[in-house]
Design a protein around this motif. Structure first.
Motif, PDB file in Angstrom:
ATOM      1  N   ALA B 100      44.642  49.977  29.815  1.00 27.92           N
ATOM      2  CA  ALA B 100      43.148  50.055  30.212  1.00 27.92           C
ATOM      3  C   ALA B 100      42.738  50.589  31.357  1.00 27.92           C
ATOM      4  O   ALA B 100      41.593  51.111  31.556  1.00 27.92           O
ATOM      5  CB  ALA B 100      42.477  48.445  29.680  1.00 27.92           C
ATOM      6  N   THR B 192      39.226  43.385  34.493  1.00 29.08           N
ATOM      7  CA  THR B 192      39.653  44.683  35.321  1.00 29.08           C
ATOM      8  C   THR B 192      39.280  43.862  36.879  1.00 29.08           C
ATOM      9  O   THR B 192      38.476  42.919  36.813  1.00 29.08           O
ATOM     10  CB  THR B 192      38.918  45.680  35.598  1.00 29.08           C
ATOM     11  OG1 THR B 192      37.431  45.426  35.353  1.00 29.08           O
ATOM     12  CG2 THR B 192      39.168  46.504  33.947  1.00 29.08           C
ATOM     13  N   GLN B 196      35.068  44.007  34.668  1.00 32.18           N
ATOM     14  CA  GLN B 196      34.720  44.166  33.094  1.00 32.18           C
ATOM     15  C   GLN B 196      35.709  43.607  32.260  1.00 32.18           C
ATOM     16  O   GLN B 196      37.008  43.628  32.716  1.00 32.18           O
ATOM     17  CB  GLN B 196      34.683  45.643  33.107  1.00 32.18           C
ATOM     18  CG  GLN B 196      33.549  46.456  33.796  1.00 32.18           C
ATOM     19  CD  GLN B 196      32.232  46.494  33.105  1.00 32.18           C
ATOM     20  OE1 GLN B 196      31.427  45.782  33.434  1.00 32.18           O
ATOM     21  NE2 GLN B 196      32.063  47.127  31.971  1.00 32.18           N
ATOM     22  N   PHE B 197      35.429  43.408  30.930  1.00 35.89           N
ATOM     23  CA  PHE B 197      36.346  42.781  30.232  1.00 35.89           C
ATOM     24  C   PHE B 197      37.156  44.072  29.653  1.00 35.89           C
ATOM     25  O   PHE B 197      36.749  45.227  29.228  1.00 35.89           O
ATOM     26  CB  PHE B 197      35.622  42.316  28.616  1.00 35.89           C
ATOM     27  CG  PHE B 197      34.783  40.938  28.955  1.00 35.89           C
ATOM     28  CD1 PHE B 197      35.551  39.989  29.256  1.00 35.89           C
ATOM     29  CD2 PHE B 197      33.493  41.060  28.898  1.00 35.89           C
ATOM     30  CE1 PHE B 197      34.703  38.796  29.217  1.00 35.89           C
ATOM     31  CE2 PHE B 197      32.792  39.821  29.162  1.00 35.89           C
ATOM     32  CZ  PHE B 197      33.469  38.613  29.299  1.00 35.89           C
ATOM     33  N   VAL B 198      38.350  43.645  29.478  1.00 40.79           N
ATOM     34  CA  VAL B 198      39.517  44.538  28.675  1.00 40.79           C
ATOM     35  C   VAL B 198      39.794  43.800  27.435  1.00 40.79           C
ATOM     36  O   VAL B 198      39.574  44.650  26.306  1.00 40.79           O
ATOM     37  CB  VAL B 198      40.699  44.715  29.452  1.00 40.79           C
ATOM     38  CG1 VAL B 198      41.746  45.458  28.715  1.00 40.79           C
ATOM     39  CG2 VAL B 198      40.424  45.427  30.904  1.00 40.79           C
ATOM     40  N   GLU B 199      39.889  42.761  27.267  1.00 42.70           N
ATOM     41  CA  GLU B 199      40.265  41.914  26.022  1.00 42.70           C
ATOM     42  C   GLU B 199      39.728  40.497  26.232  1.00 42.70           C
ATOM     43  O   GLU B 199      39.729  39.780  27.121  1.00 42.70           O
ATOM     44  CB  GLU B 199      41.654  42.104  25.691  1.00 42.70           C
ATOM     45  CG  GLU B 199      42.130  41.507  24.478  1.00 42.70           C
ATOM     46  CD  GLU B 199      42.784  42.717  23.569  1.00 42.70           C
ATOM     47  OE1 GLU B 199      42.869  43.637  23.867  1.00 42.70           O
ATOM     48  OE2 GLU B 199      43.227  42.044  22.483  1.00 42.70           O
TER      49      GLU B 199
END
Lengths: 248, 248, 248, 248, 248, 248
Positions: B100, B192, B196-199
């Protein structure tokens, strides 16, 4: 003089860290040059099926060997669907070598599994697994808490191993990968601390070898094993399970 | 107060050792409490078959995860004939998370494999693999010597991960095994460095959970990930591939 | 407007046929658009080994997922030598989701296996498997003939699932394959009929996502799940195992 | 005197039948006492992948070993899903031993596979496979019809093998199964017709062994191998690929 | 009279639904009594390796067979690690039967795979797979859009299959599971629409059978196959690839 | 006249050697032309799990089939990771054929495994395995030493098998490989010594076949089986377990 400044009969610098991890009663990180192995020993209060009905009950020692993918360059593909022949051969050798110095009746009806996971491979992984595996095995055995169990009775001797080979017609001790890959003869010697053979495997990778060459290799290996035995004794300190160490 | 004296929002003590082994360009030993993982990253100047004919050529990042037999007590049986479902799930998560933050065009036509071998398991192995795996990945990428290759262009952000759960109706950060095994809800958050959301994977192991409980967990995880990002930055020093780290 | 004339928050047209085959007590053919799944539920009057000695005895629910070769174009190769990672992940999710609404003590010492075989795949197979699998599970449980067994006590809630994603910066419900393959974010939400989360999996397939984007997706999913719950209730008629269905 | 009336340094009665089957250019049925092995050697005008681009092109010799189910009592289960460790170890040994006497450049870009299928097992199967496999290999090599190929240049020496062990403190040659199963030490010696070692494997099955015991075993093995070499020479007649056989 | 009110020479009620799913060009749901099979046929514009270099290029037809877990009671365990012998035997039979009526040169360099997935099993799954598989195969072939390809030239005949057996000394057509499990003789007959044998497999499950019994079975099977051929013709309508259907 | 000077209804020259190896109670080397098979039969005083609780206890007969690598040219790759479909089909046929003439109650609670290992393959291996396997089975059964066991009660008949086919429109008995590979029809017939069918498998390898062609093949096969039965009787001498042999 060898490429890393060693004399023909020099071992590589070797370090041992006991208790490297804490989930297994024996956990030894052993490094010889750029070969690094994590030897863990686990105790299972059970025995294999073919030992279930023995009287008196006796125990068992077994070993597994594995190279981590990052232990080599290029990366080694993980053995996930099958165990390759070399791996099987090595782990059988480690198991036989450790069992040679264990009294199974004194161990009692339990199984000790010694896992040798190679974190970094630069030659000599099978012999270093035996040398480090013995230390992990001693730590696991002395961790057993059972009234009536005497861990000092379990070991009949100590065991260590070293490689010796012929490179450019010269006999060398403790080959690293660059030496091993061009050796004419490659031998792995497993001996007890008292100087008896446990296992002897000599292979002519290129050509063949004579009686005299065999004798010279065995002599050099014997001296190397003596040093390794002293290191094992020093590392284990008061956990050393034997009364004496024989002079060679 | 938790059983190991942590506050609900405390991470476990964490240490990182870069260059732990020398065959892989990235080699990170990361420890959080009693969880210890060796993350190695290897570079292969090739790409998977389905990437062969891309124009412009782009690279790939993949991950493998494995628990060593001695990492648990009792000993974990080695996965030699098949990969169990949990292992597959975890290594797919690690791979997706690392990818990502990578610009594959900047990476060029090469594959980096990040191996996360768990030496000692006490909960949180998948999230610690991501946090440590990112460091190994950076070390591997910066080791690439290729005129015209700019390692700083490869990373679009950093990535780290942490678990958060509900135990006895209380929200806790970075669960160890004893907490995880009694949690009502167990969530793993991958974010990150810029927040921000990655998963996001939340599972009600027992019962279910509400909107409000989800929100509280996400808030605590976000703070934990910020601390981990600072640790990654400090560990990597001038290898840190990003210009800034955002305040939360 | 979406390519198939749906509004962003529209489900695909969905039909359910109970009793599609007659060898299994639960057998449900569920179709949503061009995704078709046969969910069968079988009862085995036995429990897994690790449940054998529980007191009081409790049951178990497990699931398997499989795509038939003709379910995709081009044809999907049959998994005959191993189960791929995606399959494992999905069937573990289905099993966890169904177990979240079952009282194992009320079920008694029996295992129900829910098989979700995808006959036709056009996106959303894992969530449709959960929605249809719940219906098959209810049919299997109510088929149990055992004096003293009360099938209405087995279910603590109902369960259904739906996907939601971000495509071209727009939040869409119930993605089909063509939408899923270009989504920036793909989330699968499993909720009970009473509106609690069972499982939540959000993945940024490309880039990352923010807190606000997460919240908007969850809201749309919640409404979709409510519709699916009403469908389950209507389909099952007087077999519906719960007293009420909560308004959202 | 041994249980079958042999002296300690006696080989078992040995017979060899060349051309036992006709599909393979080398096909040798070799019997020593109640151990019977069919050694077939096949020629493939191709080389393994890692030999494809050698210049000058060179060939390869490989071996496979297998015990038929009816070769033992009780019946041995067929290895159909995996190859056990012992099998792998043995076939690697056979392959290395045969390769030690082959000049791969003279062989040219072809692979010879020697299959050793044990029809009847009563000890010594690995050493008899080497002794018989060499004969099959010679037959296969001399069957090659290729202008410019000179089969006499292929072999640098002959090779044969024998076991030697210590039973009840007595050194015995060519152990049968009943002797092998109670041996303290079991060694397998592979030597060339000219008396050089190719491989040496000594294992202390129970306890350990000394330098002197090793020397005595090697001496007895050397004499046994000399007899086997004479047998190979007589069997092959004018196909014998070497000029002379050295006196010991 | 049989347990389901059939006469000895009656087929079970049979229905066929074409286009049951939409991802495969051929998709046939065929039901005979309580046996239900989904036959899908997929076209791959490639051929197996051993067909790559044929001139003129010719195609191939292959089949796979599988029983879904919910197709039997008790549930059938999924074949995930290996294919059992019965499955292999059946899918080889289906493939050979379909190939018997195909002109591979007219088909051109493409492979058609016919998947027969048993949704519900009550005897006769292999023969119903052939009868339904032929219909799916015709649908797949006629779906090929290629200038110069003439689908009517592909089929040299039609093919169908039926079982016949001896139960309680009476010859019965189209055995269901309860009849099959007590049959003394069980035969599967594959014939073309023009009344020629493609395959004939007769097995005495208990005892043996005579010439006369064989002849009586073949006669009854022939009549059954004629009915199935008429059904195939009617179902396919103007897709029926043959000019006439022979009277028997 | 056939390529090896046989008439259409001639068998190949056939020889049988009983007691070829000594570890198995039944050990038969059977050769027909250039097809050579070692059939060994082993007795295990145990039964499969599904026979454990039968009353009265009954036995079982099973078969395994395998081609050795050197049995074909080019060499056949060893089946080490899976059993191919053809092998499975053949060994199931051999097992069913042998079981057809055994009275399991008279055999008692023991399992006999007949291993058919093909040393040399030139067509007809499955039928020769049955013919030779019956002899090995008789030898194994008559070797059972158990008061109260009467080996003559075990066999209800004898069994043998032969192939018959259509080559160039001519019906031929006992096809060798060169004939089999161009046959339009290939049938394998298994019959008892008393002339009853046990199994009948006819396959149109190219095209199809008519009723009349079937009848002609069966007649020729019947005569061939009669000759094989006489050979079995002669070979077994006073071990022949049946009173008479029926004239045809």
């Amino acid at each position: 003089m060898r490429h890393d400044q060693r004399q023909p009969d020099d071992l590589r610098p070797i370090t041992v860290e006991r208790g490297f991890t804490r989930q297994s009663p024996g956990s030894v990180l052993i490094r010889a040059g750029r070969t690094t192995i994590l030897c863990t020993a686990s105790v299972d209060e059970d025995v294999p099926p073919w030992k279930k009905y023995e009287d008196p009950p006796t125990g068992w020692v077994t070993a597994e060997y594995n190279m981590l993918p990052g232990s080599t360059s290029p990366r080694k593909r993980r053995d996930r669907n099958k165990v390759d022949g070399r791996t099987t051969e090595i782990q059988r050798l480690i198991g036989r070598s450790l069992r040679a110095v264990v009294d199974f009746e004194a161990l009692g009806a339990r199984t000790i599994t010694v896992d040798c996971d190679v974190l970094e491979a630069d030659g000599g992984t099978r012999t270093l697994s035996i040398t480090g595996g013995f230390i992990a095995l001693v730590d696991a055995v002395t961790s057993i808490e059972d009234p009536g169990f005497d861990s000092r009775r379990v070991f009949t001797d100590s065991v260590a191993a070293i490689s010796v080979g012929i490179v450019d017609s010269q006999i060398l001790l403790d080959l690293d990968y660059s030496e091993d890959s061009i050796a004419q003869v490659d031998a792995n010697i497993v001996m007890t601390g008292s100087g008896q053979f446990v296992e002897l495997q000599g292979t002519a990778e290129r050509g063949t070898f004579s009686d005299a060459e065999l004798a010279a290799q065995l002599k050099m290996a014997r001296a190397g094993i003596h040093q390794l035995t002293l290191l094992q004794q020093e590392t284990l300190g008061d956990k050393w399970p034997l009364d004496t160490i024989r002079e060679i």
